[in-house]
Design an enzyme around this catalytic site. Structure first.
Site: not given
Lengths: 370, 370
Positions: B231, B120, B194
Site C-alpha cells: 500500500c 491488502e 509493510k
C-alpha cells in the site's frame, strides 16, 4: 492543416469529451477537475498567435495560513526550435537562437515571469546525436562568462528575472552538461552539472563529458529555492530525492528528448517526483527537427535527424499538473505557484515523515559495498 | 444504470475517440498503441459476466534471445469487495470472503494463473479507518498458520499456484501489516511487513502496528522473483528501489486506498516504479464501500464509511501498462509476462548502469546524520 500528431493529446481529448467526461479525464490524469487558468492580456495572446507561439498560463494556489503570507512566484518555461541549418557558422546559428529567445523572454517578462528556465543546451543545436565532437566544439562555452551567460545576464537584470540557462560548458578544456543560474540582478549565481548521462541505443553522451561532480545544489534565489535536474536525470528517483532533501521548492527538468525514447513516460517521471517530494517540477523539452550532415569513418556523408516533441508542463507538490505545451511549436508556459503548497502537502500526506531515510542509507551502503 | 463514475476513464475514452485518436491516447498514457490481449475461453468470460466480475487479460512479450528461452509467467490480481455487514461475527464475515475469493481463484486457475496476489488485508474489512483496535482484534492472525494462510495453502497446492496473501498479522501479541507468500506446493515460504505506514488526515495506521522490520525481501519462487510493496509504501521511491536492487522481477502493490487521497496518482507511482527499476509492477486496490458503526469517546455512535476504487493494473518494465479494472466491481486481471523483458529494458535504457548508487549512499548517509 494540422495533422493528428500536431495536436497534443490534451487537445484531442478536449475536442471529443463532454464537460463531465473531461472533468473525469482531468481528475484521473491531471489531479484536478478544473485547473485555474491565469488570464493573459489580449495583446500577449494575439502577439503569440501571430508568431506561432503556444502560450498558456495556470495558477496553483495554496491554502491560507495564519503565520505565513501566500508566497506566490511566477515561473516561465520556454521551449523553442533552432532556426538556421546546422551547417551555418556557430555565430550565425547562436545569434539566430539569441534573437528568438530574446523575443520569447520579452513575452515572459510581459506575463510577469520571475523565474525562467530554458531547455537543455538551449543556445545550440543538440549535436551530441552526431557522435562528433571537434566540429561542434565552439558551441561549448564558459559557464561564468560565455556568450550565453553574458546574453542572459543583461536580460535577467533588465527584467528582474532569475534565469536558468542550460548550456554546454567548457571549463578549462573539460566539457560538462551544465545549468547556469543567473540571479535577478544579472549576477552569475552558480551552476549545476548533469548527474546522469544517457547511453541509449546509438545515442551516447559519454565521451563528450562526465557525469556531474557537483552533487545536488539548491539555489536560494530571491523568489524561491530552486534546483535543476538535467534531462536523463529525471529517470533517477534518488536524483530528485536529494534536491528535495536539500530544500528545493521548484525543480526544473530541462531536456532534449525524442519520441522514440520515452514520450509515454514524459508525463510520469517528473510528475511522480513532484508527488514523492512535494515540490513543484517543471518539465521543459526541446521542440522541432534538427538535421545534421555527418562524415562517417569511411568519409561518406550521412544525415542524422532528431525530432523533439516539446510537451513542456508543470506539476504541483500535490500531483496536479498542467496540460502539455505543443508537440511542434515554440512555447511559453507560465505558472503562478504558491510555494506554501509544498509544506502543506508534506504535512497532509506525511511522505517525508514516513521516509525512513536512515534505514535506506544503511541498506544502500550495504548494496553498494557488495 | 451505470453512472458516469461507474465507468472507468478507459471505458469513457474508448467510447469517445476514433481508432487513431485512441492509439494516440494509448501511446501517451499507456506506453503502447495496442496492447496485446490474451484470449480467454468463452466459458470463463460468460461466467464472469454472469457473476458481475470484471475480467481482463493481457500479454507482455519480450524480444527473442539466443541464450535464454522466453520466461513466460501468468500472474493474476484479484480485487474484491467484502460481503457481510461489518457488525456480523468475525467468522461469518471471514467465511463469506473466503467463499468469494475461492471462486475468484478458481477462475484465475482456469485462466492458467501461476502467481496470484490478493489485496491488502484481503480477509477482513479494512477496519483500521475506525481507529478502534480491540473490537476487531480477532481478525489479526498468525502469518504462519492463521486461518487465511491455512485456507490459501490448500488452494495453492491444488492449483500449483504461488499466492501472495496480505493479512493483518498477530505475531505473539504484536500486530503487523504483512504479506504472506505461499509457494506452489502449498508451503509457507516467508513474509514481508509493510515498511511505510500512513498517517493522512484522520486516518492513521500508527498505533495499530509499527513500520516493517524485515527489510526488502525478494522471494525466489518457482515462477519468478517476486516482492511485495504494501500500500502506502508505493509513495516511497527507495522502497521500490531496494526491491529492484535485491533482484525482484515482479513487485506487487496490494493496497486499500480511497479516491480522496491520491486516485490521480494511482496510475503514476507504480508505473513510475516499473520504469525506474525495469521490473513488472502490479497494483491491486480494494473495491466497494465498507461501513462501520463506531463508538465515540462520549458513548455516541457514529458511522465511518470508506469507498475503495479498485482500478487494479499491471505495468511492464518498459512502462507499458494495462487499462485499469473496474472502479466498482470485483475483478481479476491476468497478465502473461515474459520476464526476459526486465533485462532487455535495463540493457536498452541504462538506468541501472547510470544509477551512481555509491554517490547516493554517501549523500544519504550524510543527510541522515545531520
Amino acid at each position: 492543416m494540422e495533422t493528428q500528431t500536431d495536436l497534443t493529446l490534451d487537445e484531442i481529448i478536449k475536442k471529443n469529451l463532454n464537460p463531465a467526461q473531461l472533468e473525469e479525464y482531468n481528475r484521473i490524469h491531471y489531479g484536478t477537475k478544473n485547473l485555474d487558468t491565469l488570464r493573459l492580456t489580449d495583446d500577449l495572446t494575439s502577439k503569440c498567435k501571430e508568431k506561432g507561439i503556444d502560450i498558456a498560463a495556470y495558477s496553483f494556489p495554496a491554502g491560507k495560513e495564519e503565520l505565513r503570507e501566500a508566497r506566490k512566484v511566477k515561473i516561465g518555461l520556454i521551449q523553442h526550435s533552432i532556426i538556421l541549418p546546422t551547417d551555418k557558422s556557430v555565430t550565425e546559428q547562436r545569434n539566430a537562437i539569441f534573437r528568438k529567445v530574446s523575443e520569447l523572454i520579452d513575452i515572459a517578462a510581459s506575463a510577469g515571469v520571475q523565474i525562467l528556465c530554458l531547455q537543455e543546451t538551449w543556445s545550440m543545436p543538440f549535436f551530441l546525436c552526431t557522435g562528433e565532437k571537434e566540429r561542434w566544439s565552439e558551441f561549448a562555452e564558459s559557464a561564468e562568462d560565455g556568450p550565453s551567460t553574458r546574453f542572459l545576464r543583461k536580460i535577467a537584470e533588465e527584467n528582474k528575472m532569475v534565469i536558468i540557462s542550460p548550456i554546454l560548458e567548457n571549463d578549462n578544456g573539460t566539457w560538462w552538461n551544465t545549468a547556469v543560474v543567473i540571479d535577478e540582478n544579472g549576477n552569475y549565481m552558480g551552476k549545476h552539472r548533469k548527474n546522469h548521462l544517457p547511453s541509449v541505443g546509438s545515442f551516447s553522451e559519454i565521451g563528450f563529458y562526465d557525469p556531474g561532480n557537483m552533487g545536488h545544489a539548491v539555489f536560494d534565489t530571491k523568489y524561491a529555492k530552486i534546483a535543476v535536474n538535467i534531462c536523463y536525470g529525471r529517470h533517477h528517483a534518488l536524483n530528485w530525492l536529494m534536491f528535495g532533501l536539500n530544500g528545493a521548492e521548484i525543480v526544473f527538468n530541462p531536456a532534449a528528448t525524442i519520441s522514440e525514447f520515452g514520450e509515454s513516460f514524459w508525463g510520469i517521471e517528473a510528475r511522480n517526483a513532484a508527488i514523492a517530494n512535494n515540490y513543484f517540477t517543471c518539465s521543459i523539452n526541446r521542440v522541432g527537427t534538427e538535421v545534421f550532415t555527418v562524415m562517417t569513418d569511411f568519409k561518406a556523408k550521412k544525415t542524422v535527424s532528431r525530432t523533439y516533441y516539446g510537451s513542456s508542463y508543470i506539476t504541483a507538490p500535490n500531483g496536479c499538473r498542467t496540460p502539455a505545451l505543443s508537440r511542434v511549436k515554440d512555447g511559453l508556459l507560465v505558472g503562478e505557484l504558491d510555494l506554501n503548497l509544498c509544506r502543506q502537502v508534506k504535512d497532509q500526506w506525511g511522505f517525508n515523515m514516513t521516509s525512513r531515510l536512515d534505514m535506506y542509507a544503511t541498506e544502500l551502503a550495504h548494496a553498494t559495498n557488495k
